[in-house]
Design an enzyme around this catalytic site. Sequence first.
Site, short mmCIF file in Angstrom:
data_model
loop_
_atom_site.label_atom_id
_atom_site.label_comp_id
_atom_site.label_asym_id
_atom_site.label_seq_id
_atom_site.Cartn_x
_atom_site.Cartn_y
_atom_site.Cartn_z
N HIS A 72 0.83 -1.20 0.00
CA HIS A 72 0.00 0.00 0.00
C HIS A 72 0.87 1.26 0.00
O HIS A 72 0.68 2.17 -0.81
CB HIS A 72 -0.90 0.02 1.24
CG HIS A 72 -1.97 -1.02 1.25
ND1 HIS A 72 -1.71 -2.34 1.50
CD2 HIS A 72 -3.30 -0.93 1.05
CE1 HIS A 72 -2.85 -3.04 1.46
NE2 HIS A 72 -3.83 -2.20 1.18
N HIS A 103 -0.23 -3.88 9.74
CA HIS A 103 1.19 -3.94 9.39
C HIS A 103 2.00 -3.55 10.62
O HIS A 103 1.55 -2.78 11.46
CB HIS A 103 1.53 -2.98 8.25
CG HIS A 103 1.36 -3.58 6.88
ND1 HIS A 103 2.12 -4.61 6.42
CD2 HIS A 103 0.49 -3.27 5.87
CE1 HIS A 103 1.76 -4.92 5.18
NE2 HIS A 103 0.76 -4.13 4.83
N ASP A 151 7.24 -2.69 8.38
CA ASP A 151 6.63 -2.90 7.07
C ASP A 151 6.38 -1.57 6.37
O ASP A 151 6.61 -1.44 5.16
CB ASP A 151 5.31 -3.65 7.21
CG ASP A 151 5.44 -4.96 7.97
OD1 ASP A 151 6.53 -5.55 7.91
OD2 ASP A 151 4.47 -5.37 8.61
#
Length: 293
Positions: free
Chosen positions: A213, A253, A257
């Site tokens: 993302h 996350h 990350d």
Amino acid sequence: MAAAATSTSTTQLSAPYRRSSTLQNSNYNKNNNSNKVPSNGVNGDRQVMVSKRGCNGVDNGGGFCWKASFMYWTLEDVAHVARHHWILCLFAVGLLFFMAVEYTLRMVPASSPPFDLGFVATRCLHRLLESWPELNTLLAALNTVFVGMQTTYIVWAWLIEGRPRATISALFMFTCRGILGYSTQLPLPQGFLGSGADFPVGNVSFFLFFSGHVAGSVIASLDMRRMQRWEMAWLFDVLNVFQAIRLLGTRGHYTIDLAVGFGAGYLFDSLAGKYEESKRRTSLLLHKEASLT
């Protein structure tokens, strides 16, 4: 003009050993005049190499020299470095600090969940989303819309505008993410708040390391900046920050990350640019060879 040249030279990091270099070079010149070495042969070549490197007559036998500039620093030189290179000094302090932290930190036992500072910082948001599932679903839907915006822009830049760099970056990034994500499969964070409106839809399994993302948003933002679409780029950056906060709040996350996701966006955008440049050079070379034949 002399004053201006002196002022300019003081802004260089090598400024602290200017005086020592001058003194040693003068001594070297005196010794060189008294002990002439033939300009031909191995010794002559080595002498030329040393002089070209600006060494102070100190040679380790292979044409290379050692010049420990910090040995000649004064307090004025230290102040100069701290004033003009404060970023480097800050990182040097950070290096020493985290060396001390690393060697004195008690490691998390295997039976305990991983420690994540981002989870600590978003503890209140996590409690809010846990007690208000409708808000969690709404934020998940908005995040899915944002991911759709990223994907649409990247594909648009390739298919409509004829600029494939962002698409190449995304291909590189997601492939590398898959390799790393499969190689080290991190445990799902405790307290994960999933939603059917989130992407991937339906809470199917996904790789935690690293955040696609975040990386995808960075890739799109960098392409916007290349096209001088500043407002769109800033909008994507702000939405990306909100996205990262939400991912921490929902425990979707780990902090690492997200941090690596930001770096991965820049890295793979740069690699895609190098890939395009290499293909352009190859195409030009083939075109020249074809024209000659």
